[in-house]
Design a protein around this motif. Structure first.
Motif, mmCIF file in Angstrom:
data_model
loop_
_atom_site.group_PDB
_atom_site.id
_atom_site.type_symbol
_atom_site.label_atom_id
_atom_site.label_comp_id
_atom_site.label_asym_id
_atom_site.label_seq_id
_atom_site.Cartn_x
_atom_site.Cartn_y
_atom_site.Cartn_z
ATOM 1 N N ARG A 78 6.423 -12.333 -13.110
ATOM 2 C CA ARG A 78 6.691 -13.776 -13.011
ATOM 3 C C ARG A 78 5.907 -14.556 -14.070
ATOM 4 O O ARG A 78 6.422 -15.512 -14.662
ATOM 5 N N SER A 94 16.504 -7.907 -5.027
ATOM 6 C CA SER A 94 16.494 -9.298 -4.584
ATOM 7 C C SER A 94 15.243 -10.017 -5.069
ATOM 8 O O SER A 94 15.321 -11.133 -5.597
ATOM 9 N N ASP A 118 14.973 -13.093 -7.999
ATOM 10 C CA ASP A 118 14.380 -14.423 -7.803
ATOM 11 C C ASP A 118 13.539 -14.844 -9.003
ATOM 12 O O ASP A 118 13.250 -16.036 -9.181
#
Length: 291
Positions: A89, A108, A112
Protein backbone atom coordinates in the motif's frame (compact mmCIF):
# COMPACT_ATOMS: atom_id res chain seq x y z
CA UNK A 1 -10.17 43.05 -34.96
CA UNK A 2 -9.35 39.95 -36.92
CA UNK A 3 -5.71 40.12 -35.80
CA UNK A 4 -6.73 40.47 -32.16
CA UNK A 5 -9.04 37.45 -32.41
CA UNK A 6 -6.27 35.30 -33.84
CA UNK A 7 -3.90 36.43 -31.09
CA UNK A 8 -6.32 35.49 -28.32
CA UNK A 9 -6.94 32.10 -29.92
CA UNK A 10 -3.20 31.45 -30.19
CA UNK A 11 -2.72 32.39 -26.54
CA UNK A 12 -5.52 30.09 -25.41
CA UNK A 13 -4.13 27.26 -27.54
CA UNK A 14 -0.67 27.73 -26.04
CA UNK A 15 -1.98 27.77 -22.49
CA UNK A 16 -3.98 24.61 -23.16
CA UNK A 17 -0.86 22.89 -24.50
CA UNK A 18 1.15 23.90 -21.42
CA UNK A 19 -1.58 22.67 -19.13
CA UNK A 20 -1.62 19.34 -20.92
CA UNK A 21 2.13 18.73 -20.65
CA UNK A 22 2.17 17.33 -17.08
CA UNK A 23 -0.63 14.94 -17.93
CA UNK A 24 1.20 13.73 -21.03
CA UNK A 25 4.39 13.19 -19.06
CA UNK A 26 2.43 11.28 -16.44
CA UNK A 27 0.81 9.11 -19.08
CA UNK A 28 4.24 8.35 -20.57
CA UNK A 29 5.73 7.37 -17.21
CA UNK A 30 6.19 3.63 -16.67
CA UNK A 31 3.53 2.03 -14.50
CA UNK A 32 4.26 1.42 -10.85
CA UNK A 33 4.05 -2.36 -10.72
CA UNK A 34 4.59 -4.71 -7.80
CA UNK A 35 5.17 -8.44 -8.30
CA UNK A 36 4.48 -11.00 -5.60
CA UNK A 37 5.77 -14.20 -7.23
CA UNK A 38 9.15 -14.82 -8.84
CA UNK A 39 7.55 -15.85 -12.12
CA UNK A 40 5.63 -12.57 -12.38
CA UNK A 41 8.83 -10.70 -11.49
CA UNK A 42 10.73 -12.49 -14.25
CA UNK A 43 8.01 -11.85 -16.83
CA UNK A 44 7.71 -8.16 -15.95
CA UNK A 45 11.48 -7.70 -16.27
CA UNK A 46 11.52 -9.63 -19.56
CA UNK A 47 8.84 -7.26 -20.87
CA UNK A 48 10.90 -4.22 -19.96
CA UNK A 49 9.12 -3.21 -16.76
CA UNK A 50 11.09 -2.93 -13.51
CA UNK A 51 8.86 -3.50 -10.48
CA UNK A 52 8.94 -0.88 -7.73
CA UNK A 53 8.48 -3.70 -5.24
CA UNK A 54 8.57 -7.49 -5.27
CA UNK A 55 8.37 -10.38 -2.84
CA UNK A 56 11.65 -11.96 -1.74
CA UNK A 57 13.97 -10.01 -4.08
CA UNK A 58 17.08 -11.54 -2.50
CA UNK A 59 15.76 -15.02 -3.27
CA UNK A 60 14.95 -13.95 -6.81
CA UNK A 61 18.50 -12.72 -7.30
CA UNK A 62 19.91 -16.00 -5.94
CA UNK A 63 17.62 -18.58 -7.52
CA UNK A 64 16.15 -17.03 -10.66
CA UNK A 65 18.82 -14.46 -11.50
CA UNK A 66 17.15 -13.09 -14.64
CA UNK A 67 17.64 -9.39 -15.42
CA UNK A 68 18.55 -8.70 -11.80
CA UNK A 69 20.40 -5.56 -12.89
CA UNK A 70 16.97 -4.09 -13.71
CA UNK A 71 15.68 -4.59 -10.17
CA UNK A 72 17.77 -1.77 -8.76
CA UNK A 73 16.64 -0.66 -5.31
CA UNK A 74 13.37 -2.57 -5.50
CA UNK A 75 11.34 -2.59 -2.29
CA UNK A 76 11.19 -5.90 -0.42
CA UNK A 77 7.52 -6.81 0.11
CA UNK A 78 8.14 -9.80 2.33
CA UNK A 79 7.57 -13.48 1.71
CA UNK A 80 5.92 -14.72 -1.45
CA UNK A 81 3.43 -16.77 0.50
CA UNK A 82 2.41 -13.89 2.75
CA UNK A 83 3.50 -10.49 1.37
CA UNK A 84 3.09 -7.36 3.44
CA UNK A 85 -0.11 -5.59 2.44
CA UNK A 86 1.03 -2.46 4.27
CA UNK A 87 4.33 -2.37 2.35
CA UNK A 88 2.43 -2.79 -0.92
CA UNK A 89 0.00 0.00 0.00
CA UNK A 90 2.84 2.41 0.82
CA UNK A 91 4.23 2.00 -2.71
CA UNK A 92 0.92 3.17 -4.22
CA UNK A 93 1.19 0.79 -7.18
CA UNK A 94 -0.76 1.17 -10.39
CA UNK A 95 -0.95 -2.60 -10.76
CA UNK A 96 -0.24 -5.79 -8.78
CA UNK A 97 0.98 -8.84 -10.70
CA UNK A 98 1.13 -12.26 -9.12
CA UNK A 99 0.06 -15.91 -9.31
CA UNK A 100 -3.47 -17.26 -9.00
CA UNK A 101 -2.10 -20.36 -7.33
CA UNK A 102 -0.14 -18.35 -4.79
CA UNK A 103 -2.48 -15.48 -4.02
CA UNK A 104 -6.07 -16.30 -4.94
CA UNK A 105 -6.95 -16.06 -1.24
CA UNK A 106 -5.52 -12.51 -1.12
CA UNK A 107 -7.17 -11.29 -4.33
CA UNK A 108 -9.80 -9.20 -2.56
CA UNK A 109 -7.34 -7.55 -0.17
CA UNK A 110 -4.90 -6.86 -2.98
CA UNK A 111 -7.67 -5.50 -5.18
CA UNK A 112 -8.48 -2.92 -2.49
CA UNK A 113 -4.96 -1.53 -2.98
CA UNK A 114 -4.65 -1.56 -6.78
CA UNK A 115 -5.90 -3.44 -9.85
CA UNK A 116 -4.64 -6.99 -9.38
CA UNK A 117 -3.87 -9.55 -12.07
CA UNK A 118 -3.29 -13.15 -11.00
CA UNK A 119 -1.49 -15.14 -13.66
CA UNK A 120 -2.45 -18.73 -14.43
CA UNK A 121 1.15 -19.89 -14.12
CA UNK A 122 0.37 -23.37 -12.72
CA UNK A 123 -1.21 -26.23 -14.66
CA UNK A 124 -0.54 -29.76 -13.46
CA UNK A 125 -1.67 -31.15 -16.83
CA UNK A 126 0.74 -29.11 -18.96
CA UNK A 127 3.11 -26.75 -17.18
CA UNK A 128 4.72 -25.55 -20.40
CA UNK A 129 1.31 -24.36 -21.61
CA UNK A 130 1.08 -22.40 -18.37
CA UNK A 131 4.34 -20.62 -19.25
CA UNK A 132 2.91 -19.39 -22.55
CA UNK A 133 -0.41 -18.48 -20.97
CA UNK A 134 1.10 -16.48 -18.10
CA UNK A 135 3.35 -14.46 -20.45
CA UNK A 136 0.35 -13.62 -22.63
CA UNK A 137 -1.75 -12.65 -19.59
CA UNK A 138 1.03 -10.48 -18.18
CA UNK A 139 1.49 -8.78 -21.53
CA UNK A 140 -2.19 -7.85 -21.60
CA UNK A 141 -2.16 -6.65 -17.97
CA UNK A 142 0.97 -4.54 -18.48
CA UNK A 143 -0.11 -3.13 -21.84
CA UNK A 144 2.76 -5.03 -23.45
CA UNK A 145 0.78 -7.49 -25.56
CA UNK A 146 2.98 -7.08 -28.64
CA UNK A 147 6.14 -7.41 -26.58
CA UNK A 148 4.78 -10.56 -24.94
CA UNK A 149 3.98 -12.11 -28.32
CA UNK A 150 7.48 -11.25 -29.56
CA UNK A 151 9.00 -12.72 -26.39
CA UNK A 152 7.24 -16.03 -26.95
CA UNK A 153 8.23 -16.06 -30.62
CA UNK A 154 11.90 -15.55 -29.69
CA UNK A 155 11.59 -18.27 -27.06
CA UNK A 156 10.28 -20.76 -29.62
CA UNK A 157 13.00 -19.77 -32.09
CA UNK A 158 15.72 -20.15 -29.46
CA UNK A 159 14.50 -23.59 -28.38
CA UNK A 160 14.28 -24.66 -32.02
CA UNK A 161 17.82 -23.37 -32.50
CA UNK A 162 19.03 -25.58 -29.66
CA UNK A 163 17.24 -28.58 -31.18
CA UNK A 164 18.88 -27.96 -34.55
CA UNK A 165 22.31 -27.41 -33.06
CA UNK A 166 22.39 -30.47 -30.78
CA UNK A 167 19.95 -32.90 -32.42
CA UNK A 168 22.61 -35.19 -33.82
CA UNK A 169 24.14 -35.78 -30.38
CA UNK A 170 21.12 -35.86 -28.10
CA UNK A 171 18.28 -37.30 -30.19
CA UNK A 172 16.90 -40.32 -28.31
CA UNK A 173 19.21 -39.85 -25.32
CA UNK A 174 17.42 -40.83 -22.10
CA UNK A 175 17.52 -38.05 -19.55
CA UNK A 176 16.39 -37.52 -15.96
CA UNK A 177 16.33 -34.01 -14.50
CA UNK A 178 16.72 -33.74 -10.74
CA UNK A 179 17.10 -31.13 -8.05
CA UNK A 180 18.86 -31.80 -4.70
CA UNK A 181 16.93 -31.86 -1.45
CA UNK A 182 19.17 -30.39 1.27
CA UNK A 183 20.16 -32.68 4.12
CA UNK A 184 18.86 -35.97 2.74
CA UNK A 185 20.09 -38.45 0.11
CA UNK A 186 17.04 -37.87 -2.06
CA UNK A 187 16.33 -35.98 -5.24
CA UNK A 188 13.38 -34.07 -6.65
CA UNK A 189 12.70 -35.69 -10.02
CA UNK A 190 10.92 -33.71 -12.72
CA UNK A 191 7.93 -35.41 -14.29
CA UNK A 192 6.85 -35.41 -17.96
CA UNK A 193 4.28 -32.64 -17.32
CA UNK A 194 6.94 -30.22 -16.04
CA UNK A 195 7.92 -27.38 -18.35
CA UNK A 196 11.59 -28.33 -18.10
CA UNK A 197 11.10 -31.94 -19.20
CA UNK A 198 8.68 -30.95 -21.96
CA UNK A 199 11.30 -28.59 -23.37
CA UNK A 200 14.03 -31.22 -23.12
CA UNK A 201 11.78 -33.53 -25.13
CA UNK A 202 11.27 -30.78 -27.69
CA UNK A 203 14.98 -30.65 -28.43
CA UNK A 204 15.33 -34.43 -28.66
CA UNK A 205 15.76 -36.00 -25.22
CA UNK A 206 13.64 -38.91 -24.01
CA UNK A 207 12.42 -39.10 -20.39
CA UNK A 208 14.52 -41.62 -18.47
CA UNK A 209 11.78 -42.42 -15.98
CA UNK A 210 8.38 -43.73 -16.98
CA UNK A 211 6.32 -41.86 -14.38
CA UNK A 212 2.90 -40.30 -14.48
CA UNK A 213 2.35 -36.53 -14.47
CA UNK A 214 2.79 -35.14 -10.97
CA UNK A 215 1.36 -32.20 -9.01
CA UNK A 216 3.70 -29.22 -9.57
CA UNK A 217 5.60 -31.34 -12.11
CA UNK A 218 7.88 -33.28 -9.78
CA UNK A 219 8.16 -36.14 -7.32
CA UNK A 220 10.95 -37.35 -5.02
CA UNK A 221 13.13 -40.41 -5.26
CA UNK A 222 15.71 -42.11 -3.07
CA UNK A 223 18.87 -44.01 -3.99
CA UNK A 224 16.98 -47.27 -4.34
CA UNK A 225 14.82 -45.58 -6.95
CA UNK A 226 17.90 -44.32 -8.80
CA UNK A 227 19.19 -47.88 -8.86
CA UNK A 228 16.39 -48.74 -11.29
CA UNK A 229 17.81 -46.39 -13.93
CA UNK A 230 19.64 -47.97 -16.84
CA UNK A 231 23.31 -47.15 -16.94
CA UNK A 232 22.91 -45.46 -20.34
CA UNK A 233 20.47 -42.94 -18.89
CA UNK A 234 21.94 -39.57 -18.02
CA UNK A 235 21.04 -38.03 -14.67
CA UNK A 236 21.44 -34.25 -14.69
CA UNK A 237 21.40 -32.62 -11.26
CA UNK A 238 20.52 -28.94 -11.23
CA UNK A 239 23.32 -27.91 -8.89
CA UNK A 240 26.90 -26.71 -8.83
CA UNK A 241 28.13 -30.12 -7.63
CA UNK A 242 26.85 -33.55 -6.66
CA UNK A 243 25.50 -33.17 -3.11
CA UNK A 244 27.65 -34.77 -0.43
CA UNK A 245 24.55 -36.49 0.97
CA UNK A 246 24.46 -38.53 -2.24
CA UNK A 247 28.18 -39.05 -2.76
CA UNK A 248 28.72 -40.32 0.79
CA UNK A 249 25.86 -42.85 0.67
CA UNK A 250 27.11 -46.47 0.43
CA UNK A 251 24.80 -47.22 -2.49
CA UNK A 252 25.92 -44.27 -4.63
CA UNK A 253 29.16 -45.73 -6.11
CA UNK A 254 27.43 -48.88 -7.33
CA UNK A 255 24.49 -47.22 -9.08
CA UNK A 256 24.55 -48.13 -12.82
CA UNK A 257 24.45 -44.45 -13.84
CA UNK A 258 27.44 -43.75 -11.57
CA UNK A 259 29.40 -46.79 -12.71
CA UNK A 260 28.95 -45.71 -16.32
CA UNK A 261 29.76 -42.07 -15.50
CA UNK A 262 26.37 -40.76 -16.59
CA UNK A 263 25.77 -38.28 -13.79
CA UNK A 264 26.20 -34.63 -14.64
CA UNK A 265 25.60 -31.31 -12.92
CA UNK A 266 24.69 -28.01 -14.48
CA UNK A 267 27.54 -26.34 -12.57
CA UNK A 268 25.55 -23.14 -12.20
CA UNK A 269 22.29 -22.15 -10.58
CA UNK A 270 19.32 -22.69 -12.90
CA UNK A 271 15.67 -22.23 -11.97
CA UNK A 272 13.32 -24.92 -13.34
CA UNK A 273 10.07 -23.25 -12.22
CA UNK A 274 10.40 -19.92 -14.00
CA UNK A 275 9.32 -18.35 -17.26
CA UNK A 276 10.92 -18.17 -20.69
CA UNK A 277 14.33 -16.76 -19.76
CA UNK A 278 14.86 -19.20 -16.88
CA UNK A 279 13.80 -22.18 -18.93
CA UNK A 280 15.83 -21.22 -21.98
CA UNK A 281 18.92 -20.93 -19.78
CA UNK A 282 18.24 -24.35 -18.24
CA UNK A 283 17.79 -26.07 -21.61
CA UNK A 284 20.87 -24.35 -23.02
CA UNK A 285 23.04 -25.31 -20.03
CA UNK A 286 22.08 -28.98 -20.29
CA UNK A 287 22.19 -29.27 -24.08
CA UNK A 288 25.66 -27.71 -24.19
CA UNK A 289 27.04 -30.60 -22.13
CA UNK A 290 26.22 -32.94 -25.01
CA UNK A 291 27.67 -30.69 -27.70
Amino acid sequence: MVTATIGRRSLLTGLAALAAMPRLASAAAPPRVVTLEWTSTEIALSLGISPVGCAEPSGYRTWVNVDTDKLGAVADLGRRQQPSLEAIRKLQPDLILSSRFRHASLASALGDIAPTHLLDDQDDRDMLAAVYRSVTQAGAALDRAEEAAALLTRFDEDIEGLRTRYAAKIAGQKLVLAQPLPGVPRLRIFAPNSAAVMLMQRIGFVPGFDIAPQPFGFTTIDLEGLASLEGQTTLVILAEAIPEDLRSAPLWPVLPIVVQDNVRVTGTQVWPFGSTASLQRLVGEIASQFG
